[in-house]
Design a protein around this motif. Structure first.
Motif, PDB file in Angstrom:
ATOM      1  N   SER A 178       0.834  -1.211   0.000  1.00  0.00           N
ATOM      2  CA  SER A 178       0.000   0.000   0.000  1.00  0.00           C
ATOM      3  C   SER A 178       0.863   1.254   0.000  1.00  0.00           C
ATOM      4  O   SER A 178       0.606   2.199  -0.743  1.00  0.00           O
ATOM      5  CB  SER A 178      -0.926   0.026   1.217  1.00  0.00           C
ATOM      6  OG  SER A 178      -1.880  -0.993   1.125  1.00  0.00           O
ATOM      7  N   PHE A 179       1.885   1.269   0.861  1.00  0.00           N
ATOM      8  CA  PHE A 179       2.796   2.409   0.919  1.00  0.00           C
ATOM      9  C   PHE A 179       3.493   2.598  -0.425  1.00  0.00           C
ATOM     10  O   PHE A 179       3.533   3.689  -0.982  1.00  0.00           O
ATOM     11  CB  PHE A 179       3.827   2.213   2.038  1.00  0.00           C
ATOM     12  CG  PHE A 179       4.905   3.260   2.034  1.00  0.00           C
ATOM     13  CD1 PHE A 179       4.680   4.505   2.604  1.00  0.00           C
ATOM     14  CD2 PHE A 179       6.132   3.008   1.446  1.00  0.00           C
ATOM     15  CE1 PHE A 179       5.667   5.484   2.580  1.00  0.00           C
ATOM     16  CE2 PHE A 179       7.125   3.975   1.422  1.00  0.00           C
ATOM     17  CZ  PHE A 179       6.882   5.215   1.987  1.00  0.00           C
ATOM     18  N   ARG A 180       4.067   1.519  -0.942  1.00  0.00           N
ATOM     19  CA  ARG A 180       4.787   1.613  -2.215  1.00  0.00           C
ATOM     20  C   ARG A 180       3.877   2.119  -3.330  1.00  0.00           C
ATOM     21  O   ARG A 180       4.230   3.029  -4.069  1.00  0.00           O
ATOM     22  CB  ARG A 180       5.357   0.254  -2.595  1.00  0.00           C
ATOM     23  CG  ARG A 180       6.133   0.326  -3.916  1.00  0.00           C
ATOM     24  CD  ARG A 180       6.271  -0.971  -4.635  1.00  0.00           C
ATOM     25  NE  ARG A 180       4.995  -1.635  -4.822  1.00  0.00           N
ATOM     26  CZ  ARG A 180       4.883  -2.941  -5.019  1.00  0.00           C
ATOM     27  NH1 ARG A 180       5.948  -3.705  -5.023  1.00  0.00           N
ATOM     28  NH2 ARG A 180       3.710  -3.495  -5.195  1.00  0.00           N
ATOM     29  N   ASP A 181       2.688   1.526  -3.449  1.00  0.00           N
ATOM     30  CA  ASP A 181       1.800   1.888  -4.541  1.00  0.00           C
ATOM     31  C   ASP A 181       1.314   3.332  -4.448  1.00  0.00           C
ATOM     32  O   ASP A 181       1.153   4.003  -5.465  1.00  0.00           O
ATOM     33  CB  ASP A 181       0.608   0.926  -4.589  1.00  0.00           C
ATOM     34  CG  ASP A 181       1.024  -0.502  -4.932  1.00  0.00           C
ATOM     35  OD1 ASP A 181       2.193  -0.708  -5.350  1.00  0.00           O
ATOM     36  OD2 ASP A 181       0.192  -1.407  -4.759  1.00  0.00           O
ATOM     37  N   PHE A 223       1.460   7.348   8.805  1.00  0.00           N
ATOM     38  CA  PHE A 223       2.118   7.992   7.676  1.00  0.00           C
ATOM     39  C   PHE A 223       1.135   8.793   6.836  1.00  0.00           C
ATOM     40  O   PHE A 223       1.463   9.889   6.362  1.00  0.00           O
ATOM     41  CB  PHE A 223       2.857   6.971   6.810  1.00  0.00           C
ATOM     42  CG  PHE A 223       3.692   7.628   5.744  1.00  0.00           C
ATOM     43  CD1 PHE A 223       4.929   8.163   6.068  1.00  0.00           C
ATOM     44  CD2 PHE A 223       3.235   7.741   4.447  1.00  0.00           C
ATOM     45  CE1 PHE A 223       5.704   8.799   5.102  1.00  0.00           C
ATOM     46  CE2 PHE A 223       3.998   8.370   3.472  1.00  0.00           C
ATOM     47  CZ  PHE A 223       5.232   8.898   3.800  1.00  0.00           C
ATOM     48  N   ASP A 224      -0.072   8.285   6.633  1.00  0.00           N
ATOM     49  CA  ASP A 224      -1.061   9.020   5.839  1.00  0.00           C
ATOM     50  C   ASP A 224      -1.351  10.388   6.445  1.00  0.00           C
ATOM     51  O   ASP A 224      -1.500  11.375   5.724  1.00  0.00           O
ATOM     52  CB  ASP A 224      -2.374   8.233   5.732  1.00  0.00           C
ATOM     53  CG  ASP A 224      -2.328   7.141   4.692  1.00  0.00           C
ATOM     54  OD1 ASP A 224      -1.459   7.194   3.793  1.00  0.00           O
ATOM     55  OD2 ASP A 224      -3.168   6.225   4.769  1.00  0.00           O
ATOM     56  N   MET A 225      -1.443  10.456   7.759  1.00  0.00           N
ATOM     57  CA  MET A 225      -1.775  11.719   8.418  1.00  0.00           C
ATOM     58  C   MET A 225      -0.742  12.793   8.103  1.00  0.00           C
ATOM     59  O   MET A 225      -1.090  13.949   7.882  1.00  0.00           O
ATOM     60  CB  MET A 225      -1.885  11.539   9.929  1.00  0.00           C
ATOM     61  CG  MET A 225      -2.244  12.824  10.655  1.00  0.00           C
ATOM     62  SD  MET A 225      -2.102  12.667  12.434  1.00  0.00           S
ATOM     63  CE  MET A 225      -0.330  12.601  12.623  1.00  0.00           C
ATOM     64  N   ILE A 226       0.529  12.424   8.072  1.00  0.00           N
ATOM     65  CA  ILE A 226       1.564  13.435   7.870  1.00  0.00           C
ATOM     66  C   ILE A 226       1.941  13.600   6.400  1.00  0.00           C
ATOM     67  O   ILE A 226       2.744  14.465   6.070  1.00  0.00           O
ATOM     68  CB  ILE A 226       2.833  13.132   8.704  1.00  0.00           C
ATOM     69  CG1 ILE A 226       3.445  11.792   8.305  1.00  0.00           C
ATOM     70  CG2 ILE A 226       2.513  13.175  10.192  1.00  0.00           C
ATOM     71  CD1 ILE A 226       4.790  11.520   8.937  1.00  0.00           C
ATOM     72  N   SER A 227       1.346  12.807   5.504  1.00  0.00           N
ATOM     73  CA  SER A 227       1.744  12.850   4.101  1.00  0.00           C
ATOM     74  C   SER A 227       0.617  13.136   3.128  1.00  0.00           C
ATOM     75  O   SER A 227       0.875  13.442   1.973  1.00  0.00           O
ATOM     76  CB  SER A 227       2.380  11.517   3.695  1.00  0.00           C
ATOM     77  OG  SER A 227       3.514  11.286   4.480  1.00  0.00           O
ATOM     78  N   PRO A 248      -0.057   2.685   8.673  1.00  0.00           N
ATOM     79  CA  PRO A 248       0.937   2.760   9.752  1.00  0.00           C
ATOM     80  C   PRO A 248       2.362   2.608   9.240  1.00  0.00           C
ATOM     81  O   PRO A 248       2.616   1.910   8.267  1.00  0.00           O
ATOM     82  CB  PRO A 248       0.565   1.584  10.660  1.00  0.00           C
ATOM     83  CG  PRO A 248      -0.107   0.613   9.754  1.00  0.00           C
ATOM     84  CD  PRO A 248      -0.769   1.416   8.664  1.00  0.00           C
ATOM     85  N   GLU A 249       3.269   3.308   9.912  1.00  0.00           N
ATOM     86  CA  GLU A 249       4.698   3.123   9.678  1.00  0.00           C
ATOM     87  C   GLU A 249       5.338   2.832  11.021  1.00  0.00           C
ATOM     88  O   GLU A 249       4.928   3.363  12.049  1.00  0.00           O
ATOM     89  CB  GLU A 249       5.333   4.346   9.032  1.00  0.00           C
ATOM     90  CG  GLU A 249       5.354   5.586   9.900  1.00  0.00           C
ATOM     91  CD  GLU A 249       6.040   6.770   9.234  1.00  0.00           C
ATOM     92  OE1 GLU A 249       6.574   6.638   8.119  1.00  0.00           O
ATOM     93  OE2 GLU A 249       6.052   7.850   9.856  1.00  0.00           O
ATOM     94  N   LEU A 250       6.335   1.954  11.010  1.00  0.00           N
ATOM     95  CA  LEU A 250       7.076   1.647  12.224  1.00  0.00           C
ATOM     96  C   LEU A 250       8.420   2.350  12.153  1.00  0.00           C
ATOM     97  O   LEU A 250       9.132   2.241  11.161  1.00  0.00           O
ATOM     98  CB  LEU A 250       7.304   0.135  12.351  1.00  0.00           C
ATOM     99  CG  LEU A 250       6.069  -0.739  12.443  1.00  0.00           C
ATOM    100  CD1 LEU A 250       6.482  -2.203  12.549  1.00  0.00           C
ATOM    101  CD2 LEU A 250       5.204  -0.349  13.603  1.00  0.00           C
ATOM    102  N   LEU A 251       8.749   3.074  13.217  1.00  0.00           N
ATOM    103  CA  LEU A 251      10.056   3.711  13.327  1.00  0.00           C
ATOM    104  C   LEU A 251      10.917   2.802  14.187  1.00  0.00           C
ATOM    105  O   LEU A 251      10.607   2.565  15.349  1.00  0.00           O
ATOM    106  CB  LEU A 251       9.945   5.086  13.999  1.00  0.00           C
ATOM    107  CG  LEU A 251       8.918   6.051  13.452  1.00  0.00           C
ATOM    108  CD1 LEU A 251       8.991   7.369  14.210  1.00  0.00           C
ATOM    109  CD2 LEU A 251       9.101   6.265  11.966  1.00  0.00           C
ATOM    110  N   TYR A 252      11.983   2.303  13.611  1.00  0.00           N
ATOM    111  CA  TYR A 252      12.854   1.377  14.315  1.00  0.00           C
ATOM    112  C   TYR A 252      14.235   2.010  14.440  1.00  0.00           C
ATOM    113  O   TYR A 252      14.869   2.329  13.424  1.00  0.00           O
ATOM    114  CB  TYR A 252      12.923   0.041  13.577  1.00  0.00           C
ATOM    115  CG  TYR A 252      13.725  -0.989  14.306  1.00  0.00           C
ATOM    116  CD1 TYR A 252      13.272  -1.510  15.517  1.00  0.00           C
ATOM    117  CD2 TYR A 252      14.935  -1.424  13.810  1.00  0.00           C
ATOM    118  CE1 TYR A 252      14.031  -2.451  16.206  1.00  0.00           C
ATOM    119  CE2 TYR A 252      15.685  -2.369  14.489  1.00  0.00           C
ATOM    120  CZ  TYR A 252      15.226  -2.871  15.684  1.00  0.00           C
ATOM    121  OH  TYR A 252      15.974  -3.793  16.361  1.00  0.00           O
ATOM    122  N   PRO A 253      14.746   2.217  15.658  1.00  0.00           N
ATOM    123  CA  PRO A 253      15.975   2.984  15.847  1.00  0.00           C
ATOM    124  C   PRO A 253      17.269   2.191  15.747  1.00  0.00           C
ATOM    125  O   PRO A 253      18.308   2.652  16.216  1.00  0.00           O
ATOM    126  CB  PRO A 253      15.794   3.537  17.265  1.00  0.00           C
ATOM    127  CG  PRO A 253      15.040   2.466  17.965  1.00  0.00           C
ATOM    128  CD  PRO A 253      14.095   1.898  16.925  1.00  0.00           C
TER     129      PRO A 253
END
Length: 154
Positions: free
Chosen positions: A79-82, A107-111, A139-144
């Motif tokens: 979904s993100f890629r497309d 991610f959708d909210m900020i993009s 959703p996006e996962l932030l992994y540090p």
């Protein structure tokens, strides 16, 4: 297993992806080297607001500027890629460190595109919501920490 979207042929199975690539791009914009376009200015404003909100809410949350972005399912990665990165590859990845230290943001909210609205009227509250509310969009996962590439989806 998680998924990471990036340029095709950028990574091979066995490669290690380190955090901070996005932060390097954002940090290039500074006094004496300002954003070159409206798109870069929007990115800089958004990331500055998101980082300020993170530091005010909980500085222990992973920074968007010092992480690797992950999708928790292949469907979310597609979904993100497309929607945002057509033509990019989807890599299957394994976190190197502990999976307990990630943040799940929207991610959708900020993009997502929006009608013309002054940045100061939506960026502060949107940035707080990103860190304090569960995603209602993609959703996006932030992994540090680093991730290892274990496969590439066809």
């Amino acid at each position: 297993m998680f998924f990471h979207v990036s340029r095709p042929q950028r990574y091979q199975v066995g490669d290690r992806i380190n955090p901070g690539r996005w932060g390097q791009l954002i940090r290039r914009m500074m006094f004496g080297n300002p954003p070159r376009s409206e798109v870069e200015m929007r990115m800089l404003l958004s990331e500055t607001a998101l980082e300020a909100a993170r530091l005010g809410i909980d500085a222990n949350l992973p920074s968007r500027l010092n992480c690797v972005y992950l999708a928790e399912t292949a469907a979310f990665a597609r979904s993100f890629r497309d929607k945002y990165r057509p033509g990019y590859a989807i890599y299957e990845v394994d976190p190197v460190g502990t999976v307990a230290t990630f943040h799940r943001g929207d991610f959708d909210m900020i993009s997502a595109g929006r009608t013309p609205t002054p940045y100061v009227d939506f960026l502060p509250s949107e940035s707080v919501t990103y860190w304090t509310s569960p995603p209602s969009g993609l959703p996006e996962l932030l992994y540090p920490d680093s991730i290892d590439v274990i496969g590439v989806l066809p």
